[in-house]
Design a protein around this motif. Structure first.
Motif, short mmCIF file in Angstrom:
data_model
loop_
_atom_site.label_atom_id
_atom_site.label_comp_id
_atom_site.label_asym_id
_atom_site.label_seq_id
_atom_site.Cartn_x
_atom_site.Cartn_y
_atom_site.Cartn_z
N SER A 1 -3.07 -3.82 -4.16
CA SER A 1 -3.09 -4.81 -3.08
C SER A 1 -4.16 -5.87 -3.30
O SER A 1 -4.04 -6.99 -2.81
CB SER A 1 -3.29 -4.12 -1.73
OG SER A 1 -4.60 -3.61 -1.62
N ALA A 2 -5.20 -5.54 -4.03
CA ALA A 2 -6.32 -6.47 -4.24
C ALA A 2 -5.90 -7.69 -5.06
O ALA A 2 -6.49 -8.76 -4.90
CB ALA A 2 -7.47 -5.75 -4.94
N TYR B 1 -12.62 0.50 1.21
CA TYR B 1 -11.90 -0.73 0.87
C TYR B 1 -12.54 -1.92 1.59
O TYR B 1 -12.81 -2.97 0.98
CB TYR B 1 -10.43 -0.59 1.24
CG TYR B 1 -9.60 -1.82 1.03
CD1 TYR B 1 -9.22 -2.23 -0.24
CD2 TYR B 1 -9.17 -2.59 2.12
CE1 TYR B 1 -8.44 -3.37 -0.43
CE2 TYR B 1 -8.40 -3.72 1.94
CZ TYR B 1 -8.03 -4.10 0.67
OH TYR B 1 -7.27 -5.22 0.48
N GLN B 2 -12.79 -1.79 2.88
CA GLN B 2 -13.39 -2.87 3.66
C GLN B 2 -14.80 -3.20 3.14
O GLN B 2 -15.18 -4.37 3.08
CB GLN B 2 -13.44 -2.51 5.14
CG GLN B 2 -12.09 -2.47 5.80
CD GLN B 2 -11.40 -3.82 5.73
OE1 GLN B 2 -11.92 -4.82 6.20
NE2 GLN B 2 -10.23 -3.86 5.10
N LEU C 1 -14.23 -2.66 -5.70
CA LEU C 1 -13.49 -1.46 -5.28
C LEU C 1 -13.96 -0.24 -6.06
O LEU C 1 -14.20 0.83 -5.47
CB LEU C 1 -11.99 -1.65 -5.51
CG LEU C 1 -11.23 -2.42 -4.45
CD1 LEU C 1 -9.84 -2.78 -4.96
CD2 LEU C 1 -11.13 -1.61 -3.17
N LEU D 1 -7.54 4.50 -4.47
CA LEU D 1 -8.13 3.48 -5.33
C LEU D 1 -7.02 2.76 -6.10
O LEU D 1 -7.02 1.52 -6.19
CB LEU D 1 -9.16 4.08 -6.28
CG LEU D 1 -9.87 3.11 -7.22
CD1 LEU D 1 -10.55 1.99 -6.46
CD2 LEU D 1 -10.88 3.87 -8.08
N THR E 1 -4.03 1.77 8.23
CA THR E 1 -4.55 3.09 7.91
C THR E 1 -3.52 4.17 8.21
O THR E 1 -3.34 5.11 7.43
CB THR E 1 -5.85 3.35 8.70
OG1 THR E 1 -6.79 2.32 8.38
CG2 THR E 1 -6.47 4.69 8.34
N LEU F 1 0.83 -1.21 0.00
CA LEU F 1 0.00 0.00 0.00
C LEU F 1 0.86 1.26 0.00
O LEU F 1 0.60 2.20 -0.75
CB LEU F 1 -0.94 0.00 1.20
CG LEU F 1 -2.09 -1.01 1.14
CD1 LEU F 1 -2.82 -1.05 2.48
CD2 LEU F 1 -3.05 -0.67 0.02
N PHE G 1 -5.25 0.47 -3.55
CA PHE G 1 -6.06 -0.69 -3.16
C PHE G 1 -6.19 -1.69 -4.31
O PHE G 1 -6.25 -2.90 -4.08
CB PHE G 1 -7.43 -0.24 -2.67
CG PHE G 1 -7.39 0.50 -1.36
CD1 PHE G 1 -6.48 0.16 -0.37
CD2 PHE G 1 -8.26 1.54 -1.11
CE1 PHE G 1 -6.44 0.83 0.85
CE2 PHE G 1 -8.24 2.23 0.10
CZ PHE G 1 -7.33 1.87 1.08
N ARG G 2 -6.22 -1.21 -5.53
CA ARG G 2 -6.24 -2.13 -6.67
C ARG G 2 -4.96 -2.97 -6.71
O ARG G 2 -5.00 -4.16 -7.01
CB ARG G 2 -6.37 -1.35 -7.98
CG ARG G 2 -7.77 -0.92 -8.29
CD ARG G 2 -7.79 -0.22 -9.64
NE ARG G 2 -9.11 0.24 -9.96
CZ ARG G 2 -9.38 1.41 -10.54
NH1 ARG G 2 -8.38 2.22 -10.89
NH2 ARG G 2 -10.61 1.76 -10.80
N GLY H 1 -11.06 6.14 3.02
CA GLY H 1 -10.70 5.20 1.95
C GLY H 1 -10.63 3.77 2.46
O GLY H 1 -11.07 2.84 1.77
N TRP H 2 -10.09 3.58 3.67
CA TRP H 2 -10.00 2.24 4.23
C TRP H 2 -11.40 1.67 4.46
O TRP H 2 -11.64 0.48 4.22
CB TRP H 2 -9.19 2.23 5.52
CG TRP H 2 -8.95 0.83 5.99
CD1 TRP H 2 -9.63 0.15 6.94
CD2 TRP H 2 -8.00 -0.09 5.45
NE1 TRP H 2 -9.15 -1.13 7.05
CE2 TRP H 2 -8.15 -1.32 6.15
CE3 TRP H 2 -7.03 0.00 4.45
CZ2 TRP H 2 -7.36 -2.43 5.87
CZ3 TRP H 2 -6.25 -1.12 4.19
CH2 TRP H 2 -6.42 -2.32 4.90
#
Length: 196
Positions: free
Chosen positions: A90-91, A154-155, A173, A84, A126, A66, A87-88, A150-151
């Protein structure tokens, strides 16, 4: 007996997941996890400090991913677009490990001690995201607010992905962040000021 540390770690994670699903977290011991994985208890503790941490393996890697993704996001993006993007990145790992991620999520949701640990881990992640945003020049307060909001998005996306196996996490997402943008820009009719 596993020959490599990575293989032992993988087997311990899988054994823990199986036992937590079969017996419950509270009724499972580190010794039972080690036995199911085909290693001794000492090997378990060489890899994990306690039986909770088996479910949080990889958090340090997620934190690093992240932070790196926030730092490497293209210039000119708005803060939520930076998140975004991060997170993409890490996804991908989460999607590749769905067989572990989905039952893990359910075990945590059903176990108060694990939910508490998860909240602490999320705060740690975070804070890392907020620090990465500050490194991009975002002010302290705005970096913290952006990271926390944002977190939460994400959750929300991860939960939607867990609930619907047909969905890709990237789609969840995008939808969560689109909804967040819509929420921010919308003026609820009941709260709109009326001109006198």
């Amino acid at each position: 007996m596993p020959r490599s540390g990575a293989e032992a770690r993988r087997r311990l994670r899988q054994a823990a997941l199986e036992l937590y699903r079969e017996r419950g977290f509270d009724q499972t011991t580190a010794a039972q996890i080690a036995a199911r994985a085909g290693v001794n208890e000492r090997t378990f503790f060489r890899h994990f400090p306690d039986k909770r941490e088996v479910l949080f393996d990889g958090e340090a890697d997620l934190r690093a991913t992240l932070q790196r993704a926030v730092a490497e996001a293209p210039e000119g993006l708005e803060p939520f677009e930076v998140l975004l993007h991060a997170f993409r990145e890490s996804a991908r790992n989460l999607e590749n490990n769905r067989a572990f991620a989905e039952p893990r999520w359910k075990i945590i949701a059903a176990t108060p001690a694990l939910r508490e640990r998860e909240l602490a881990k999320h705060a740690w992640l975070t804070d890392a995201v907020a620090e990465a945003l500050r490194q991009r020049g975002l002010g302290d307060g705005l970096a913290d607010l952006t990271a926390r909001t944002g977190w939460a998005a994400y959750q929300h996306a991860v939960q939607a992905w867990i609930d619907d196996p047909a969905q890709r996490l990237a789609v969840c997402l995008q939808r969560a962040f689109d909804d967040l943008r819509a929420l921010i820009t919308a003026v609820p009719s009941g709260l709109a000021r009326t001109e006198s």
